[in-house]
Write a protein that holds these residues in place. Structure first.
Motif, PDB file in Angstrom:
ATOM      1  N   LYS A  14     -22.357 -38.992  18.257  1.00 28.99           N
ATOM      2  CA  LYS A  14     -21.420 -39.362  18.777  1.00 28.99           C
ATOM      3  C   LYS A  14     -20.008 -37.979  18.048  1.00 28.99           C
ATOM      4  CE  LYS A  14     -19.641 -43.513  17.410  1.00 28.99           C
ATOM      5  NZ  LYS A  14     -19.522 -45.077  17.398  1.00 28.99           N
ATOM      6  N   ASN A  15     -20.105 -37.986  17.488  1.00 29.58           N
ATOM      7  CA  ASN A  15     -18.597 -37.066  16.308  1.00 29.58           C
ATOM      8  C   ASN A  15     -18.944 -35.933  17.314  1.00 29.58           C
ATOM      9  OD1 ASN A  15     -17.508 -39.124  15.493  1.00 29.58           O
ATOM     10  ND2 ASN A  15     -18.406 -39.027  13.574  1.00 29.58           N
ATOM     11  N   SER A  16     -20.860 -34.602  17.447  1.00 34.24           N
ATOM     12  CA  SER A  16     -20.761 -34.279  17.708  1.00 34.24           C
ATOM     13  C   SER A  16     -20.489 -33.840  19.263  1.00 34.24           C
ATOM     14  CB  SER A  16     -22.910 -33.658  17.683  1.00 34.24           C
ATOM     15  OG  SER A  16     -22.616 -33.057  16.541  1.00 34.24           O
ATOM     16  N   ARG A  49     -13.109 -40.547   5.924  1.00 32.20           N
ATOM     17  CA  ARG A  49     -13.767 -40.479   4.575  1.00 32.20           C
ATOM     18  C   ARG A  49     -14.899 -38.943   4.165  1.00 32.20           C
ATOM     19  NH1 ARG A  49     -18.894 -42.502   5.215  1.00 32.20           N
ATOM     20  NH2 ARG A  49     -18.947 -44.391   6.445  1.00 32.20           N
ATOM     21  N   GLU A  50     -15.438 -39.084   5.610  1.00 32.88           N
ATOM     22  CA  GLU A  50     -16.297 -37.411   5.317  1.00 32.88           C
ATOM     23  C   GLU A  50     -15.574 -36.295   5.952  1.00 32.88           C
ATOM     24  OE1 GLU A  50     -19.419 -36.524   6.221  1.00 32.88           O
ATOM     25  OE2 GLU A  50     -20.113 -38.740   6.155  1.00 32.88           O
ATOM     26  N   THR A  51     -15.093 -35.359   4.899  1.00 33.05           N
ATOM     27  CA  THR A  51     -14.796 -34.210   5.060  1.00 33.05           C
ATOM     28  C   THR A  51     -15.311 -33.499   5.640  1.00 33.05           C
ATOM     29  OG1 THR A  51     -15.373 -33.888   2.261  1.00 33.05           O
ATOM     30  CG2 THR A  51     -14.978 -32.109   3.065  1.00 33.05           C
ATOM     31  N   ASN A  52     -16.420 -33.102   6.269  1.00 35.04           N
ATOM     32  CA  ASN A  52     -16.820 -32.649   7.514  1.00 35.04           C
ATOM     33  C   ASN A  52     -15.742 -32.175   8.916  1.00 35.04           C
ATOM     34  OD1 ASN A  52     -18.376 -30.949   6.351  1.00 35.04           O
ATOM     35  ND2 ASN A  52     -20.467 -31.877   6.745  1.00 35.04           N
ATOM     36  N   LEU A  53     -15.763 -34.081   9.022  1.00 35.00           N
ATOM     37  CA  LEU A  53     -14.520 -34.199  10.289  1.00 35.00           C
ATOM     38  C   LEU A  53     -13.361 -33.993   9.721  1.00 35.00           C
ATOM     39  CD1 LEU A  53     -16.167 -37.830  10.624  1.00 35.00           C
ATOM     40  CD2 LEU A  53     -16.580 -35.647  11.836  1.00 35.00           C
ATOM     41  N   ARG A  54     -12.935 -34.329   8.262  1.00 35.09           N
ATOM     42  CA  ARG A  54     -11.381 -33.404   8.371  1.00 35.09           C
ATOM     43  C   ARG A  54     -11.139 -32.677   8.671  1.00 35.09           C
ATOM     44  NH1 ARG A  54     -12.449 -37.023   3.499  1.00 35.09           N
ATOM     45  NH2 ARG A  54     -12.044 -34.942   2.315  1.00 35.09           N
ATOM     46  N   TYR A  55     -11.922 -31.570   8.454  1.00 32.80           N
ATOM     47  CA  TYR A  55     -12.153 -30.047   8.456  1.00 32.80           C
ATOM     48  C   TYR A  55     -11.999 -29.653   9.860  1.00 32.80           C
ATOM     49  CZ  TYR A  55     -13.625 -24.855   7.829  1.00 32.80           C
ATOM     50  OH  TYR A  55     -13.819 -23.750   8.327  1.00 32.80           O
ATOM     51  N   MET A  61      -7.255 -29.083  15.537  1.00 37.04           N
ATOM     52  CA  MET A  61      -5.456 -29.293  15.550  1.00 37.04           C
ATOM     53  C   MET A  61      -5.127 -27.563  15.462  1.00 37.04           C
ATOM     54  SD  MET A  61      -4.874 -32.585  13.715  1.00 37.04           S
ATOM     55  CE  MET A  61      -3.294 -33.069  15.092  1.00 37.04           C
ATOM     56  N   CYS A  62      -5.970 -26.532  15.060  1.00 37.88           N
ATOM     57  CA  CYS A  62      -5.034 -25.157  14.680  1.00 37.88           C
ATOM     58  C   CYS A  62      -5.239 -24.484  16.455  1.00 37.88           C
ATOM     59  CB  CYS A  62      -5.407 -23.857  13.895  1.00 37.88           C
ATOM     60  SG  CYS A  62      -5.443 -25.169  11.946  1.00 37.88           S
ATOM     61  N   LEU A  63      -6.369 -25.141  17.177  1.00 31.95           N
ATOM     62  CA  LEU A  63      -6.475 -24.370  18.250  1.00 31.95           C
ATOM     63  C   LEU A  63      -5.484 -25.395  19.498  1.00 31.95           C
ATOM     64  CD1 LEU A  63      -9.842 -24.471  19.150  1.00 31.95           C
ATOM     65  CD2 LEU A  63      -8.910 -22.180  18.160  1.00 31.95           C
ATOM     66  N   THR A  87      -3.215 -33.418  -1.898  1.00 28.71           N
ATOM     67  CA  THR A  87      -4.132 -34.268  -1.816  1.00 28.71           C
ATOM     68  C   THR A  87      -5.882 -34.277  -2.200  1.00 28.71           C
ATOM     69  OG1 THR A  87      -4.541 -35.928   0.023  1.00 28.71           O
ATOM     70  CG2 THR A  87      -2.591 -36.318  -2.205  1.00 28.71           C
ATOM     71  N   GLU A  88      -6.231 -33.477  -1.089  1.00 28.15           N
ATOM     72  CA  GLU A  88      -7.455 -32.823  -0.629  1.00 28.15           C
ATOM     73  C   GLU A  88      -8.807 -32.348  -1.217  1.00 28.15           C
ATOM     74  OE1 GLU A  88     -11.350 -32.708   0.750  1.00 28.15           O
ATOM     75  OE2 GLU A  88     -10.051 -33.715   2.250  1.00 28.15           O
ATOM     76  N   ARG A  89      -9.805 -32.685  -1.817  1.00 26.25           N
ATOM     77  CA  ARG A  89     -10.672 -32.372  -3.474  1.00 26.25           C
ATOM     78  C   ARG A  89     -11.207 -31.269  -2.704  1.00 26.25           C
ATOM     79  NH1 ARG A  89     -11.804 -37.490  -3.052  1.00 26.25           N
ATOM     80  NH2 ARG A  89     -13.640 -37.593  -2.534  1.00 26.25           N
ATOM     81  N   ASP A  90     -11.094 -30.559  -1.335  1.00 28.54           N
ATOM     82  CA  ASP A  90     -12.364 -29.579  -0.974  1.00 28.54           C
ATOM     83  C   ASP A  90     -11.195 -28.790  -0.328  1.00 28.54           C
ATOM     84  OD1 ASP A  90     -13.669 -28.549   1.504  1.00 28.54           O
ATOM     85  OD2 ASP A  90     -14.975 -29.369   1.128  1.00 28.54           O
ATOM     86  N   VAL A  91     -11.208 -27.053  -1.289  1.00 29.33           N
ATOM     87  CA  VAL A  91     -10.823 -26.182  -0.913  1.00 29.33           C
ATOM     88  C   VAL A  91     -10.659 -25.473   0.359  1.00 29.33           C
ATOM     89  CG1 VAL A  91     -12.112 -24.798  -2.140  1.00 29.33           C
ATOM     90  CG2 VAL A  91      -9.849 -23.608  -1.868  1.00 29.33           C
ATOM     91  N   SER A  92     -11.772 -25.260   1.088  1.00 31.97           N
ATOM     92  CA  SER A  92     -11.858 -25.191   2.401  1.00 31.97           C
ATOM     93  C   SER A  92     -11.238 -25.718   3.459  1.00 31.97           C
ATOM     94  CB  SER A  92     -13.323 -25.138   3.148  1.00 31.97           C
ATOM     95  OG  SER A  92     -13.948 -26.829   3.437  1.00 31.97           O
ATOM     96  N   VAL A  93     -11.270 -26.854   3.412  1.00 32.68           N
ATOM     97  CA  VAL A  93     -10.150 -28.074   3.752  1.00 32.68           C
ATOM     98  C   VAL A  93      -8.743 -27.857   3.999  1.00 32.68           C
ATOM     99  CG1 VAL A  93      -9.741 -30.893   4.443  1.00 32.68           C
ATOM    100  CG2 VAL A  93     -11.776 -30.284   3.831  1.00 32.68           C
ATOM    101  N   ARG A  94      -7.993 -27.597   2.165  1.00 28.75           N
ATOM    102  CA  ARG A  94      -7.149 -27.489   1.991  1.00 28.75           C
ATOM    103  C   ARG A  94      -6.366 -26.093   3.411  1.00 28.75           C
ATOM    104  NH1 ARG A  94      -8.827 -28.649  -3.369  1.00 28.75           N
ATOM    105  NH2 ARG A  94      -8.858 -26.352  -4.068  1.00 28.75           N
ATOM    106  N   GLN A  95      -7.605 -25.436   2.744  1.00 29.57           N
ATOM    107  CA  GLN A  95      -7.012 -24.169   3.733  1.00 29.57           C
ATOM    108  C   GLN A  95      -7.214 -24.515   5.375  1.00 29.57           C
ATOM    109  OE1 GLN A  95      -7.538 -20.252   2.597  1.00 29.57           O
ATOM    110  NE2 GLN A  95      -6.856 -20.653   4.384  1.00 29.57           N
ATOM    111  N   ARG A  96      -7.673 -25.534   5.642  1.00 34.05           N
ATOM    112  CA  ARG A  96      -7.563 -25.615   7.110  1.00 34.05           C
ATOM    113  C   ARG A  96      -6.234 -26.589   7.422  1.00 34.05           C
ATOM    114  NH1 ARG A  96     -11.584 -21.716   7.411  1.00 34.05           N
ATOM    115  NH2 ARG A  96      -9.237 -21.096   7.621  1.00 34.05           N
ATOM    116  N   ALA A  97      -6.543 -26.498   5.973  1.00 36.23           N
ATOM    117  CA  ALA A  97      -4.263 -27.530   6.355  1.00 36.23           C
ATOM    118  C   ALA A  97      -3.429 -26.714   5.974  1.00 36.23           C
ATOM    119  CB  ALA A  97      -4.317 -28.585   4.730  1.00 36.23           C
ATOM    120  N   VAL A  98      -3.318 -25.242   5.545  1.00 35.61           N
ATOM    121  CA  VAL A  98      -2.868 -24.259   4.938  1.00 35.61           C
ATOM    122  C   VAL A  98      -2.252 -23.270   6.462  1.00 35.61           C
ATOM    123  CG1 VAL A  98      -2.207 -22.139   4.426  1.00 35.61           C
ATOM    124  CG2 VAL A  98      -2.710 -24.312   2.992  1.00 35.61           C
TER     125      VAL A  98
END
Length: 134
Positions: A14-16, A49-55, A61-63, A87-98
């Protein structure tokens, strides 16, 4: 009741489909209402709660931040993105937030975003720090 793995597969499928639909809307960049709805939908995934979905939400949203139609809708999620950065634990998600904060930055929010990024710079991973400074 179906087993947990079936539910997860169904949810993933569904998310895909949802992300593909959103990417198609972004690609065409001509339906203001759909772009804003896509942004609102993605905003709900920013705290999933799913890291991949946040990423994926941050990436899409960048687009959306570069479209004149959805730029303002993206900026409404600024506080959530700043919270993710802190607060994000995953570095790749923090990178996308930046990346998203950079993409949504304009003269109306530049002081707050730059201030948050300078604060974050003190504790940022080396990989993110280098890109932020440039």
């Amino acid at each position: 009741e179906p087993p947990k793995s079936k539910k997860v597969q169904h949810s993933n499928a569904k998310n895909s489909v949802l992300f593909e639909a959103i990417n198609l809307i972004i690609h065409h960049d001509c339906e203001p209402n759909l772009l804003v709805r896509a942004c609102n939908q993605l905003g709900q995934f920013l705290q999933h709660r799913e890291t991949n979905l946040r990423y994926l939400a941050l990436e899409s949203m960048c687009l959306l931040a570069s479209s004149e139609f959805s730029r303002e809708a993206v900026k409404k999620h600024q506080e959530t993105v700043i919270t993710a950065l802190k607060t994000e634990r995953d570095v790749s998600v923090r990178q996308r937030a930046v990346d998203l904060l950079y993409a949504m930055c304009d003269k109306g929010n530049v002081e707050e975003i730059v201030s948050e990024m300078l604060n974050y710079l003190e504790t940022a991973d080396y990989s993110i720090r280098e890109e932020m400074v440039s």
